[in-house]
Design a protein around this motif. Structure first.
Motif, PDB file in Angstrom:
ATOM      1  N   MET A  16       9.729   7.832   5.586  1.00  0.00           N
ATOM      2  CA  MET A  16       8.601   6.859   5.918  1.00  0.00           C
ATOM      3  C   MET A  16       8.322   5.879   4.652  1.00  0.00           C
ATOM      4  N   SER A  17       8.225   4.622   5.120  1.00  0.00           N
ATOM      5  CA  SER A  17       7.909   3.846   3.890  1.00  0.00           C
ATOM      6  C   SER A  17       6.324   3.799   3.615  1.00  0.00           C
ATOM      7  N   HIS A  18       6.256   3.301   2.341  1.00  0.00           N
ATOM      8  CA  HIS A  18       4.827   3.325   1.776  1.00  0.00           C
ATOM      9  C   HIS A  18       4.732   1.816   1.340  1.00  0.00           C
ATOM     10  N   SER A  19       3.523   1.418   1.374  1.00  0.00           N
ATOM     11  CA  SER A  19       3.081   0.055   0.554  1.00  0.00           C
ATOM     12  C   SER A  19       2.083   0.422  -0.333  1.00  0.00           C
ATOM     13  N   LEU A  20       2.422   0.040  -1.521  1.00  0.00           N
ATOM     14  CA  LEU A  20       1.562   0.475  -2.676  1.00  0.00           C
ATOM     15  C   LEU A  20       0.297  -0.117  -2.465  1.00  0.00           C
ATOM     16  N   ARG A  21       0.188  -1.134  -1.961  1.00  0.00           N
ATOM     17  CA  ARG A  21      -0.955  -2.109  -2.028  1.00  0.00           C
ATOM     18  C   ARG A  21      -1.984  -1.381  -0.640  1.00  0.00           C
ATOM     19  N   SER A  22      -1.278  -0.825   0.158  1.00  0.00           N
ATOM     20  CA  SER A  22      -2.172  -0.217   1.258  1.00  0.00           C
ATOM     21  C   SER A  22      -2.617   1.328   0.965  1.00  0.00           C
ATOM     22  N   ASP A  23      -1.728   1.856  -0.085  1.00  0.00           N
ATOM     23  CA  ASP A  23      -1.800   3.335  -0.062  1.00  0.00           C
ATOM     24  C   ASP A  23      -2.898   3.614  -1.261  1.00  0.00           C
ATOM     25  N   ILE A  24      -2.865   2.608  -2.253  1.00  0.00           N
ATOM     26  CA  ILE A  24      -3.733   2.691  -3.400  1.00  0.00           C
ATOM     27  C   ILE A  24      -5.270   2.543  -3.127  1.00  0.00           C
ATOM     28  N   GLY A  25      -6.088   3.283  -3.935  1.00  0.00           N
ATOM     29  CA  GLY A  25      -7.469   3.141  -3.671  1.00  0.00           C
ATOM     30  C   GLY A  25      -8.085   3.228  -4.980  1.00  0.00           C
ATOM     31  N   LEU A  26      -9.525   3.058  -5.048  1.00  0.00           N
ATOM     32  CA  LEU A  26     -10.199   3.221  -6.164  1.00  0.00           C
ATOM     33  C   LEU A  26     -10.150   4.631  -6.507  1.00  0.00           C
ATOM     34  N   SER A  27     -10.169   5.798  -5.823  1.00  0.00           N
ATOM     35  CA  SER A  27     -10.237   6.974  -6.304  1.00  0.00           C
ATOM     36  C   SER A  27      -8.919   7.411  -6.969  1.00  0.00           C
ATOM     37  N   ALA A  28      -7.852   6.860  -6.623  1.00  0.00           N
ATOM     38  CA  ALA A  28      -6.421   6.916  -7.128  1.00  0.00           C
ATOM     39  C   ALA A  28      -6.401   6.597  -8.696  1.00  0.00           C
ATOM     40  N   ILE A  29      -7.030   5.071  -8.743  1.00  0.00           N
ATOM     41  CA  ILE A  29      -7.127   4.536 -10.041  1.00  0.00           C
ATOM     42  C   ILE A  29      -7.971   5.490 -10.978  1.00  0.00           C
ATOM     43  N   SER A  30      -8.905   5.732 -10.252  1.00  0.00           N
ATOM     44  CA  SER A  30     -10.010   6.649 -11.313  1.00  0.00           C
ATOM     45  C   SER A  30      -9.252   7.982 -11.722  1.00  0.00           C
ATOM     46  N   ALA A  31      -8.571   8.218 -10.786  1.00  0.00           N
ATOM     47  CA  ALA A  31      -8.010   9.821 -11.331  1.00  0.00           C
ATOM     48  C   ALA A  31      -6.866   9.347 -12.406  1.00  0.00           C
ATOM     49  N   GLY A  32      -6.189   8.186 -12.329  1.00  0.00           N
ATOM     50  CA  GLY A  32      -5.155   7.780 -13.316  1.00  0.00           C
ATOM     51  C   GLY A  32      -6.041   7.779 -14.570  1.00  0.00           C
ATOM     52  N   PHE A  33      -7.014   6.882 -14.533  1.00  0.00           N
ATOM     53  CA  PHE A  33      -7.805   6.552 -15.750  1.00  0.00           C
ATOM     54  C   PHE A  33      -8.268   8.028 -16.336  1.00  0.00           C
ATOM     55  N   VAL A  34      -8.825   8.685 -15.421  1.00  0.00           N
ATOM     56  CA  VAL A  34      -9.429  10.100 -16.209  1.00  0.00           C
ATOM     57  C   VAL A  34      -8.295  10.993 -16.805  1.00  0.00           C
ATOM     58  N   PRO A  94      -7.334  16.726  -4.202  1.00  0.00           N
ATOM     59  CA  PRO A  94      -7.911  15.824  -3.350  1.00  0.00           C
ATOM     60  C   PRO A  94      -8.943  14.763  -3.818  1.00  0.00           C
ATOM     61  N   GLU A  95      -9.299  15.018  -5.166  1.00  0.00           N
ATOM     62  CA  GLU A  95     -10.281  14.019  -5.655  1.00  0.00           C
ATOM     63  C   GLU A  95      -9.441  12.512  -6.033  1.00  0.00           C
ATOM     64  N   ALA A  96      -8.227  12.745  -6.078  1.00  0.00           N
ATOM     65  CA  ALA A  96      -7.287  11.614  -6.213  1.00  0.00           C
ATOM     66  C   ALA A  96      -7.187  10.558  -5.137  1.00  0.00           C
ATOM     67  N   HIS A  97      -6.999  11.286  -3.782  1.00  0.00           N
ATOM     68  CA  HIS A  97      -6.775  10.522  -2.587  1.00  0.00           C
ATOM     69  C   HIS A  97      -6.829  11.828  -1.377  1.00  0.00           C
ATOM     70  N   PRO A  98      -7.511  11.818  -0.225  1.00  0.00           N
ATOM     71  CA  PRO A  98      -7.765  12.676   0.613  1.00  0.00           C
ATOM     72  C   PRO A  98      -6.384  12.867   1.155  1.00  0.00           C
ATOM     73  N   ASP A  99      -5.539  11.952   1.185  1.00  0.00           N
ATOM     74  CA  ASP A  99      -4.315  12.135   1.900  1.00  0.00           C
ATOM     75  C   ASP A  99      -3.017  12.402   0.999  1.00  0.00           C
ATOM     76  N   PRO A 100      -2.579  13.642   1.071  1.00  0.00           N
ATOM     77  CA  PRO A 100      -1.680  14.197  -0.242  1.00  0.00           C
ATOM     78  C   PRO A 100      -0.206  13.047  -0.186  1.00  0.00           C
ATOM     79  N   ALA A 101      -0.109  12.392   0.714  1.00  0.00           N
ATOM     80  CA  ALA A 101       1.297  11.643   0.955  1.00  0.00           C
ATOM     81  C   ALA A 101       0.693  10.399   0.116  1.00  0.00           C
TER      82      ALA A 101
END
Length: 390
Positions: free
Chosen positions: A1-19, A282-289
């Motif tokens: 399954m192909s992933h698109s970074l633009r559609s997959d990334i969200g504010l919660s993922a960015i926040s988790a990376g920063f934290v 799950p705080e990083a993203h509700p979808d593990p994928a």
């Protein structure tokens, strides 16, 4: 399954990376400076160390997370830095770099051999999860111990966490982060007076090799990094549902990165456990994928931190300790709960898992090897003993 970074990334993922990056730098960068100072590093060399470490962690986080589509987080070896802070006293920087190269070469060879992955595949999931819970529980407790020193700040952050988990669960940690910064600012706990933005410059140190330093510094650095960092790092991936990530190539990649960046100060890279747990929950993203985007975000923040060197260190040191400790603890509550659930779910392995958890949480250390290894060893011994009894 192909992933698109633009559609997959969200504010919660960015926040988790920063934290993850905030917690990683703020909690242990002082130990890295102590290690560099023990080897007689100049101020320019110490800035180069931060630059090399940020570059190495950033590139490996981005590359591994993108390639495996999993939040694979790397870090510098904090126990390794603590070891170096005492063992490098009186050793010239060139010999220290030679010891780092020796440790990196051993790491690369271990990864290429595949033996580390074979060893970890024999660890039952309840034991691995118990070890992870034992590592993280101190961070959960720090939320409430920090309340003794900064009750207003931590109280506001805790209230925001509870409200966020009730009404906006995906953005709970973002709310905690914003509330923590805002409260710290209003309470006068953030100090930016000494902050000056400057770019770091790499400083090359040519290695020298002496057998006594290789055996006395390089070999212990390799052992401590493997037992205290990579084993918990693998357990974090497995306990979070990313057990299909091949470990040997990742170990090889961290060893190769260390080989390339050691002359500039990248003394040891490895899988992360604590900061990884922030990005794998799950705080990083509700979808593990889609949580791999948190790993990529962490990599970008690590690159920025390395690029700015000493300025970023000054920035992180401007935040109050209670903010960093509480932010980490609240971000890890979900992971601690999930790990304990897996650890105690099977009644046949429950007692061995609890032994693992208690030893790891105790923080004991023998011969420079930390509690995570001893918790794993004690738990595995109890597990095999009880299994034979049944």
């Amino acid at each position: 399954m192909s992933h698109s970074l633009r559609s997959d990334i969200g504010l919660s993922a960015i926040s988790a990376g920063f934290v993850a990056v905030l917690v990683g730098f703020a909690s242990s960068v002082a130990i890295v400076f102590q290690a560099a100072q023990a080897a007689g590093a100049t101020e320019e060399m110490m800035v180069s160390w931060i630059g090399a470490l940020g570059l190495g962690m950033g590139l490996t986080c981005i590359a591994f997370s993108w390639y495996y589509k999993a939040p694979v987080i790397t870090a510098w070896s904090t126990p390794g830095a603590a070891l170096l802070a005492t063992s490098l006293v009186g050793i010239p920087m060139a010999e220290a770099v030679g010891a780092f190269l020796f440790s990196a070469l051993l790491t690369l060879l271990l990864g290429l051999s595949g033996s580390f992955e074979k060893l970890m595949s024999k660890v039952p999931m309840p034991i691995a999860s118990a070890m992870l819970a034992g590592i993280l529980v101190q961070f959960g407790l720090s939320v409430f111990t920090s309340m003794q020193t900064q009750p207003a700040l931590v109280g506001i952050m805790l209230a925001c966490y509870l409200a966020g988990r009730r009404w906006l669960p995906r953005y709970a940690i973002i709310l905690v982060l914003a509330a923590g910064f805002g409260a710290s600012w209003l309470l006068g706990l953030i100090h930016f007076e000494q902050l000056h933005w400057t770019l770091g410059k790499p400083v090359w140190v040519s290695p020298e090799f002496r057998w006594s330093t290789l055996i006395g510094v390089g070999l212990p650095l390799f052992i401590v990094t493997m037992t205290s960092q990579n084993i918990p790092g693998v357990a974090t991936l497995q306990a979070s549902g990313y057990g299909d990530v091949p470990i040997s190539p990742v170990i090889s990649g961290t060893g190769l990165t260390s080989l390339l960046l050691t002359p500039f100060g990248g003394f040891a890279f490895n899988l992360a456990a604590i900061t990884a747990a922030i990005c794998t929950g799950p705080e990083a993203h509700p979808d593990p994928a889609k949580r791999y985007t948190a790993g990529i975000a962490a990599g970008v923040f690590y690159l920025l931190a390395g690029l700015c060197g000493a300025s970023v260190v000054a920035l992180f040191s401007a935040f109050p300790e209670a903010l960093v400790a509480s932010l980490a603890g609240l971000a890890l509550i979900g992971t601690i709960g999930a790990s304990l659930s897996v650890a105690t779910g099977d009644e046949h392995s429950r007692e061995a898992a609890l032994i693992t958890f208690l030893i790891t949480a105790s923080g004991i250390s023998f011969w420079g090897i930390g509690a995570a290894f001893w918790g794993l060893a004690g738990g595995m011994l109890a597990y095999r003993l009880f299994e034979r009894g049944r």
